[in-house]
Design a protein around this motif. Structure first.
Motif, short mmCIF file in Angstrom:
data_model
loop_
_atom_site.label_atom_id
_atom_site.label_comp_id
_atom_site.label_asym_id
_atom_site.label_seq_id
_atom_site.Cartn_x
_atom_site.Cartn_y
_atom_site.Cartn_z
N GLY A 97 0.81 -1.22 0.00
CA GLY A 97 0.00 0.00 0.00
C GLY A 97 0.84 1.26 0.00
O GLY A 97 0.46 2.27 0.63
N ALA A 98 1.97 1.24 -0.73
CA ALA A 98 2.83 2.43 -0.79
C ALA A 98 2.09 3.59 -1.46
O ALA A 98 1.32 3.37 -2.40
N ASP A 99 2.31 4.80 -0.95
CA ASP A 99 1.75 6.00 -1.57
C ASP A 99 2.77 6.67 -2.49
O ASP A 99 2.41 7.25 -3.52
N VAL A 100 4.05 6.66 -2.08
CA VAL A 100 5.09 7.42 -2.78
C VAL A 100 6.35 6.57 -2.87
O VAL A 100 6.75 5.96 -1.87
N LEU A 101 6.97 6.53 -4.05
CA LEU A 101 8.27 5.86 -4.21
C LEU A 101 9.33 6.93 -4.46
O LEU A 101 9.21 7.71 -5.41
N VAL A 102 10.34 6.99 -3.58
CA VAL A 102 11.45 7.94 -3.75
C VAL A 102 12.62 7.18 -4.37
O VAL A 102 13.06 6.17 -3.81
N CYS A 103 13.10 7.67 -5.50
CA CYS A 103 14.19 6.99 -6.21
C CYS A 103 15.51 7.71 -5.92
O CYS A 103 15.72 8.84 -6.36
N LEU A 104 16.39 7.04 -5.17
CA LEU A 104 17.70 7.59 -4.80
C LEU A 104 18.79 6.66 -5.32
O LEU A 104 19.74 6.34 -4.60
N LEU A 105 18.65 6.23 -6.57
CA LEU A 105 19.66 5.36 -7.17
C LEU A 105 20.85 6.21 -7.64
O LEU A 105 20.74 7.42 -7.78
N PRO A 106 21.98 5.56 -7.90
CA PRO A 106 23.15 6.33 -8.34
C PRO A 106 22.91 7.05 -9.67
O PRO A 106 22.22 6.53 -10.56
N THR A 107 23.51 8.21 -9.81
CA THR A 107 23.50 8.93 -11.08
C THR A 107 24.13 8.04 -12.16
O THR A 107 25.11 7.33 -11.89
N GLY A 108 23.57 8.07 -13.34
CA GLY A 108 24.09 7.25 -14.45
C GLY A 108 23.35 5.92 -14.60
O GLY A 108 23.49 5.25 -15.62
N ALA A 109 22.54 5.55 -13.59
CA ALA A 109 21.81 4.28 -13.65
C ALA A 109 20.48 4.51 -14.38
O ALA A 109 19.40 4.28 -13.83
N THR A 110 20.58 4.94 -15.63
CA THR A 110 19.38 5.34 -16.38
C THR A 110 18.36 4.21 -16.47
O THR A 110 17.16 4.42 -16.22
N ASN A 111 18.82 3.01 -16.82
CA ASN A 111 17.86 1.91 -17.02
C ASN A 111 17.16 1.56 -15.72
O ASN A 111 15.95 1.31 -15.70
N ALA A 112 17.92 1.53 -14.63
CA ALA A 112 17.33 1.16 -13.34
C ALA A 112 16.33 2.22 -12.89
O ALA A 112 15.22 1.90 -12.46
N ALA A 120 6.43 2.20 -10.63
CA ALA A 120 5.56 3.09 -9.86
C ALA A 120 4.24 3.32 -10.61
O ALA A 120 3.16 3.26 -10.02
N VAL A 121 4.34 3.55 -11.94
CA VAL A 121 3.12 3.74 -12.73
C VAL A 121 2.25 2.48 -12.62
O VAL A 121 1.04 2.56 -12.38
N LYS A 122 2.88 1.31 -12.79
CA LYS A 122 2.12 0.05 -12.77
C LYS A 122 1.41 -0.14 -11.43
O LYS A 122 0.26 -0.60 -11.39
N ALA A 123 2.09 0.25 -10.34
CA ALA A 123 1.51 0.06 -9.01
C ALA A 123 0.60 1.22 -8.60
O ALA A 123 -0.02 1.16 -7.55
N GLY A 124 0.56 2.29 -9.42
CA GLY A 124 -0.25 3.46 -9.06
C GLY A 124 0.33 4.22 -7.89
O GLY A 124 -0.41 4.76 -7.06
N VAL A 125 1.67 4.29 -7.82
CA VAL A 125 2.36 4.93 -6.70
C VAL A 125 3.08 6.19 -7.19
O VAL A 125 3.84 6.13 -8.17
N ALA A 126 2.85 7.32 -6.53
CA ALA A 126 3.50 8.57 -6.94
C ALA A 126 5.02 8.40 -6.90
O ALA A 126 5.55 7.68 -6.04
#
Ligand SMILES: NC(=O)c1ccc[n+]([C@@H]2O[C@H](COP(=O)([O-])OP(=O)(O)OC[C@H]3O[C@@H](n4cnc5c(N)ncnc54)[C@H](O)[C@@H]3O)[C@@H](O)[C@H]2O)c1
Length: 327
Positions: A97-112, A120-126
């Motif tokens: 039941g997550a509301d928000v996903l914060v992405c703090l992956l390394p810079t340059g990890a475009t695919n990830a 996030a879109v699939k799960a309906g999570v901001a």
């Protein structure tokens, strides 16, 4: 509390936020409670508060291009991170039941980064994209947030008071008094894994791009301006130093030169911005907002879809906070 602009936004206090899930690929962090993982080496961040364990254990996320360049050998991937899929991440986000996903992956990890955005879109999570990798700037992914009815905030989180904000605020100050910026640079060094990663130019390209875009939005031609990460200085740990120089032409073409050095603790400097971004993402979802939350992104991010000078960004941000205020 110092640095907290709004203890309450739209009915949500800072301490209303809760971890419900966490993903990483580092074998030392997977399986740890999230409050322990965020200070486990190679993380250089210093603990400022004692926090009770959350009961939320870090789960392995899919690796993609998360580790590369100078992070090779420093971060050893958990074996499961090569097997887990991004659909499993999306299912997990929905299950907890997550509301928000914060992405703090390394810079340059475009695919990830882009894969987590799609999850996030699939799960309906901001989604809050703290990285410079294009999400709000990727037309296809940005459109997926709109058609999925999911809020998106990005790209590249500003620090609460960091080099970009200081630099763009100074440019606006000079321009407001009729001075012309003739030459400028912004050099940054630090000793945490973000800077280790950014010391590889192939991984740092996104950061150079977002910093230049922030300076362009402030009203100068930043096409050739040196503004970016400029080196890993290990002993600095989580301290980050920035050196800004601005040469400007003033009255009767007289010279004005500013030379500034600012030092900040890098990790907590992101917290003041994140506690705003997460609560706004939650409120935007409640309001049924689909796609980029443009009114707040110029203030919170270096490279929003619609950049703006400091005074415009903060005015729109404050107007948004006022518009969602509850008694
Ligand atoms: N002040 C700040 O901290 C700040 C401010 C603005 C922007 N940013 C940006 O935020 C991002 C993260 O910065 P940081 O300092 O937290 O970096 P960090 O190196 O401390 O953390 C990155 C984490 O991502 C993990 N990771 C790598 N690949 C992964 C994958 N595929 N799935 C899940 N996890 C993965 C790593 O193991 C590591 O724990 C960077 O792009 C940085 O530029 C940070």
């Amino acid at each position: 509390m110092n640095g907290i602009m709004y203890p309450r936004i739209g009915g949500y206090w800072v301490n209303d936020m809760r971890f419900v899930a966490a993903f990483d690929v580092d074998r030392r962090k997977v399986g740890l409670d999230v409050v322990k993982a965020i200070i486990t080496p190679p993380v250089a961040a210093v603990l400022h508060v004692d926090v009770e364990p959350t009961g939320v254990l870090v789960e392995p996320g899919p690796l993609f291009d998360g580790i590369g360049g100078n992070l090779d050998g420093v971060i050893e991937p958990h074996p499961t991170s090569r097997e887990v899929t991004i659909d499993q991440v999306a299912d997990r986000l929905a299950a907890v039941g997550a509301d928000v996903l914060v992405c703090l992956l390394p810079t340059g990890a475009t695919n990830a980064v882009q894969a987590y955005a799609r999850a996030a879109v699939k799960a309906g999570v901001a989604f809050v994209n703290a990285t410079p990798e294009p999400v709000a700037h990727d037309p296809e992914i940005a459109a997926a947030f709109v058609s999925g009815g999911v809020p998106l905030l990005g790209d590249d989180l500003r620090s609460h008071l960091g080099a970009t904000t200081l630099h763009t605020a100074l440019i606006e100050l000079l321009q407001s008094r009729g001075l012309a910026v003739v030459n400028t640079y912004q050099l940054n060094v630090g000793g945490n894994t973000d800077f280790l990663n950014l010391s590889d130019p192939r991984r740092a390209a996104g950061k150079v791009w977002t910093k230049r875009n922030a300076l362009s939005a402030a009203g100068i031609d930043a096409t050739t301006v040196s503004a970016g990460p400029n080196g890993f200085v290990e002993y600095l740990g989580d301290e980050k130093a920035c050196f800004i120089r601005i040469e400007a032409a003033s009255v009767l073409d007289s010279n004005l030169v500013l030379d500034i050095r600012m030092q900040v603790e890098d990790s907590p400097n992101a917290a003041g911005v994140l506690v705003n971004a997460v609560r706004i993402a939650k409120i935007a979802a409640e309001q049924g907002h689909a796609g980029s939350v443009d009114d707040v992104c110029a203030f919170l991010f270096k490279n929003p879809p619609e950049g703006a000078p400091e005074s415009v960004g903060i005015r729109k941000f404050r107007d948004y906070i006022d518009s969602v205020a509850r008694d």
